[in-house]
Design a protein around this motif. Structure first.
Motif, PDB file in Angstrom:
ATOM      1  N   LYS A   3      67.083  48.040  25.419  1.00  0.00           N
ATOM      2  CA  LYS A   3      65.751  48.178  24.843  1.00  0.00           C
ATOM      3  C   LYS A   3      65.225  46.803  24.476  1.00  0.00           C
ATOM      4  O   LYS A   3      65.937  45.998  23.898  1.00  0.00           O
ATOM      5  CB  LYS A   3      65.804  49.057  23.598  1.00  0.00           C
ATOM      6  N   LYS A   4      63.964  46.541  24.796  1.00  0.00           N
ATOM      7  CA  LYS A   4      63.332  45.303  24.371  1.00  0.00           C
ATOM      8  C   LYS A   4      62.916  45.480  22.917  1.00  0.00           C
ATOM      9  O   LYS A   4      62.567  46.574  22.492  1.00  0.00           O
ATOM     10  CB  LYS A   4      62.116  44.998  25.234  1.00  0.00           C
ATOM     11  N   PRO A   5      62.926  44.389  22.147  1.00  0.00           N
ATOM     12  CA  PRO A   5      62.574  44.524  20.737  1.00  0.00           C
ATOM     13  C   PRO A   5      61.112  44.913  20.518  1.00  0.00           C
ATOM     14  O   PRO A   5      60.778  45.515  19.525  1.00  0.00           O
ATOM     15  CB  PRO A   5      62.858  43.140  20.159  1.00  0.00           C
ATOM     16  N   PHE A   6      60.252  44.582  21.443  1.00  0.00           N
ATOM     17  CA  PHE A   6      58.835  44.899  21.321  1.00  0.00           C
ATOM     18  C   PHE A   6      58.374  45.564  22.610  1.00  0.00           C
ATOM     19  O   PHE A   6      58.025  44.899  23.568  1.00  0.00           O
ATOM     20  CB  PHE A   6      58.011  43.634  21.074  1.00  0.00           C
ATOM     21  N   PRO A   7      58.374  46.906  22.653  1.00  0.00           N
ATOM     22  CA  PRO A   7      57.962  47.583  23.880  1.00  0.00           C
ATOM     23  C   PRO A   7      56.500  47.263  24.204  1.00  0.00           C
ATOM     24  O   PRO A   7      55.658  47.169  23.331  1.00  0.00           O
ATOM     25  CB  PRO A   7      58.139  49.060  23.567  1.00  0.00           C
ATOM     26  N   VAL A   8      56.227  47.045  25.468  1.00  0.00           N
ATOM     27  CA  VAL A   8      54.894  46.667  25.907  1.00  0.00           C
ATOM     28  C   VAL A   8      54.256  47.835  26.632  1.00  0.00           C
ATOM     29  O   VAL A   8      54.814  48.342  27.599  1.00  0.00           O
ATOM     30  CB  VAL A   8      54.966  45.456  26.881  1.00  0.00           C
ATOM     31  N   PRO A   9      53.070  48.267  26.177  1.00  0.00           N
ATOM     32  CA  PRO A   9      52.361  49.283  26.956  1.00  0.00           C
ATOM     33  C   PRO A   9      52.045  48.734  28.336  1.00  0.00           C
ATOM     34  O   PRO A   9      51.793  47.547  28.498  1.00  0.00           O
ATOM     35  CB  PRO A   9      51.086  49.525  26.150  1.00  0.00           C
ATOM     36  N   ALA A  10      52.042  49.596  29.325  1.00  0.00           N
ATOM     37  CA  ALA A  10      51.847  49.152  30.705  1.00  0.00           C
ATOM     38  C   ALA A  10      50.532  48.407  30.888  1.00  0.00           C
ATOM     39  O   ALA A  10      50.441  47.477  31.677  1.00  0.00           O
ATOM     40  CB  ALA A  10      51.907  50.354  31.645  1.00  0.00           C
ATOM     41  N   ALA A  11      49.505  48.790  30.158  1.00  0.00           N
ATOM     42  CA  ALA A  11      48.190  48.181  30.348  1.00  0.00           C
ATOM     43  C   ALA A  11      48.021  46.877  29.570  1.00  0.00           C
ATOM     44  O   ALA A  11      47.031  46.191  29.754  1.00  0.00           O
ATOM     45  CB  ALA A  11      47.112  49.171  29.931  1.00  0.00           C
ATOM     46  N   GLU A  12      48.960  46.539  28.719  1.00  0.00           N
ATOM     47  CA  GLU A  12      48.817  45.340  27.901  1.00  0.00           C
ATOM     48  C   GLU A  12      49.140  44.094  28.714  1.00  0.00           C
ATOM     49  O   GLU A  12      50.212  43.968  29.289  1.00  0.00           O
ATOM     50  CB  GLU A  12      49.734  45.421  26.678  1.00  0.00           C
ATOM     51  N   SER A  13      48.224  43.160  28.735  1.00  0.00           N
ATOM     52  CA  SER A  13      48.470  41.902  29.448  1.00  0.00           C
ATOM     53  C   SER A  13      49.325  40.994  28.566  1.00  0.00           C
ATOM     54  O   SER A  13      49.472  41.223  27.357  1.00  0.00           O
ATOM     55  CB  SER A  13      47.138  41.220  29.766  1.00  0.00           C
ATOM     56  N   ALA A  14      49.864  39.975  29.186  1.00  0.00           N
ATOM     57  CA  ALA A  14      50.714  39.040  28.446  1.00  0.00           C
ATOM     58  C   ALA A  14      49.923  38.335  27.342  1.00  0.00           C
ATOM     59  O   ALA A  14      50.432  38.136  26.237  1.00  0.00           O
ATOM     60  CB  ALA A  14      51.322  38.028  29.403  1.00  0.00           C
ATOM     61  N   ILE A  15      48.673  37.973  27.620  1.00  0.00           N
ATOM     62  CA  ILE A  15      47.864  37.293  26.612  1.00  0.00           C
ATOM     63  C   ILE A  15      47.528  38.248  25.463  1.00  0.00           C
ATOM     64  O   ILE A  15      47.541  37.852  24.299  1.00  0.00           O
ATOM     65  CB  ILE A  15      46.590  36.655  27.227  1.00  0.00           C
ATOM     66  N   ALA A  16      47.282  39.516  25.769  1.00  0.00           N
ATOM     67  CA  ALA A  16      47.012  40.504  24.721  1.00  0.00           C
ATOM     68  C   ALA A  16      48.262  40.703  23.862  1.00  0.00           C
ATOM     69  O   ALA A  16      48.168  40.838  22.633  1.00  0.00           O
ATOM     70  CB  ALA A  16      46.564  41.822  25.335  1.00  0.00           C
ATOM     71  N   ARG A  17      49.392  40.710  24.518  1.00  0.00           N
ATOM     72  CA  ARG A  17      50.650  40.859  23.774  1.00  0.00           C
ATOM     73  C   ARG A  17      50.885  39.654  22.878  1.00  0.00           C
ATOM     74  O   ARG A  17      51.285  39.812  21.718  1.00  0.00           O
ATOM     75  CB  ARG A  17      51.811  41.015  24.745  1.00  0.00           C
ATOM     76  N   LEU A  18      50.612  38.480  23.383  1.00  0.00           N
ATOM     77  CA  LEU A  18      50.771  37.269  22.589  1.00  0.00           C
ATOM     78  C   LEU A  18      49.858  37.321  21.359  1.00  0.00           C
ATOM     79  O   LEU A  18      50.281  37.019  20.248  1.00  0.00           O
ATOM     80  CB  LEU A  18      50.472  36.029  23.427  1.00  0.00           C
ATOM     81  N   ILE A  51      57.167  35.214  20.964  1.00  0.00           N
ATOM     82  CA  ILE A  51      55.998  34.345  21.154  1.00  0.00           C
ATOM     83  C   ILE A  51      56.390  33.104  21.943  1.00  0.00           C
ATOM     84  O   ILE A  51      55.677  32.697  22.871  1.00  0.00           O
ATOM     85  CB  ILE A  51      55.366  33.970  19.795  1.00  0.00           C
ATOM     86  N   ILE A  52      57.511  32.531  21.616  1.00  0.00           N
ATOM     87  CA  ILE A  52      57.983  31.347  22.341  1.00  0.00           C
ATOM     88  C   ILE A  52      58.243  31.697  23.799  1.00  0.00           C
ATOM     89  O   ILE A  52      57.868  30.964  24.707  1.00  0.00           O
ATOM     90  CB  ILE A  52      59.241  30.759  21.674  1.00  0.00           C
ATOM     91  N   SER A  53      58.872  32.835  24.026  1.00  0.00           N
ATOM     92  CA  SER A  53      59.149  33.275  25.392  1.00  0.00           C
ATOM     93  C   SER A  53      57.857  33.447  26.191  1.00  0.00           C
ATOM     94  O   SER A  53      57.755  33.001  27.330  1.00  0.00           O
ATOM     95  CB  SER A  53      59.934  34.589  25.354  1.00  0.00           C
ATOM     96  N   LEU A  54      56.870  34.089  25.579  1.00  0.00           N
ATOM     97  CA  LEU A  54      55.597  34.294  26.264  1.00  0.00           C
ATOM     98  C   LEU A  54      54.846  32.991  26.478  1.00  0.00           C
ATOM     99  O   LEU A  54      54.179  32.804  27.500  1.00  0.00           O
ATOM    100  CB  LEU A  54      54.708  35.257  25.463  1.00  0.00           C
ATOM    101  N   SER A  55      54.936  32.081  25.522  1.00  0.00           N
ATOM    102  CA  SER A  55      54.170  30.849  25.620  1.00  0.00           C
ATOM    103  C   SER A  55      54.729  29.861  26.638  1.00  0.00           C
ATOM    104  O   SER A  55      54.091  28.874  26.955  1.00  0.00           O
ATOM    105  CB  SER A  55      54.073  30.177  24.249  1.00  0.00           C
TER     106      SER A  55
END
Length: 141
Positions: free
Chosen positions: A4-19, A59-63
């Motif tokens: 399991k990922k610590p922060f599940p991402v909805p399929a429609a959420e973009s990486a920038i929206a998640r950030l 956040i670091i991973s996404l950035s």
């Protein structure tokens, strides 16, 4: 076995929206830390820092993705700068409080050392009585 990922991402959420969502969550956690620090709840502050660590990591991973960094707006960059500034201030405040407590503990330790050095003068048997009564009413056996 699926991890399991610590922060599940909805399929429609973009990486920038998640950030941006994670930045909001981190802002909330940093705000909580400020309140806990102001209240003197150091354990709560440390627990809040532990809760914020996975958010920082994500956040670091996404950035690290070049396309994300390029799409950050100046408002996003200001949010990040403010978070870094606030977190730094919290750490400085904790360090100052830690130094103050350390100084108080050193003072208490020195007083205990002086007190125990007097113990032999009064004898171990009467040490407690001699240190808790005034010298004019203390009776030594």
């Amino acid at each position: 076995m699926l991890l399991k990922k610590p922060f599940p991402v909805p399929a429609a959420e973009s990486a920038i929206a998640r950030l941006r969502r994670l930045l909001g969550a981190l802002e909330s956690l940093v705000s909580d830390q400020a309140l806990l620090l102001a209240a003197g709840d150091h354990r709560g502050m440390l627990a809040a820092q532990e809760r914020s660590q996975p958010v920082f990591d994500e956040i670091i991973s996404l950035s690290r993705a070049d396309d994300i960094v390029a799409r950050l707006t100046s408002a996003d960059r200001e949010r990040v700068a403010l978070l870094i500034k606030n977190q730094g201030e919290h750490l400085q405040n904790l360090a100052a409080k830690k130094a103050a407590v350390r100084s108080e503990l050193d003072t208490v330790s020195q007083a205990m050392t002086r007190t125990y050095s007097l113990r032999s003068s009064y004898g171990a048997k009467n040490f407690y009585a001699a240190t808790t009564r005034s010298s004019s009413v203390a009776s030594f056996a």
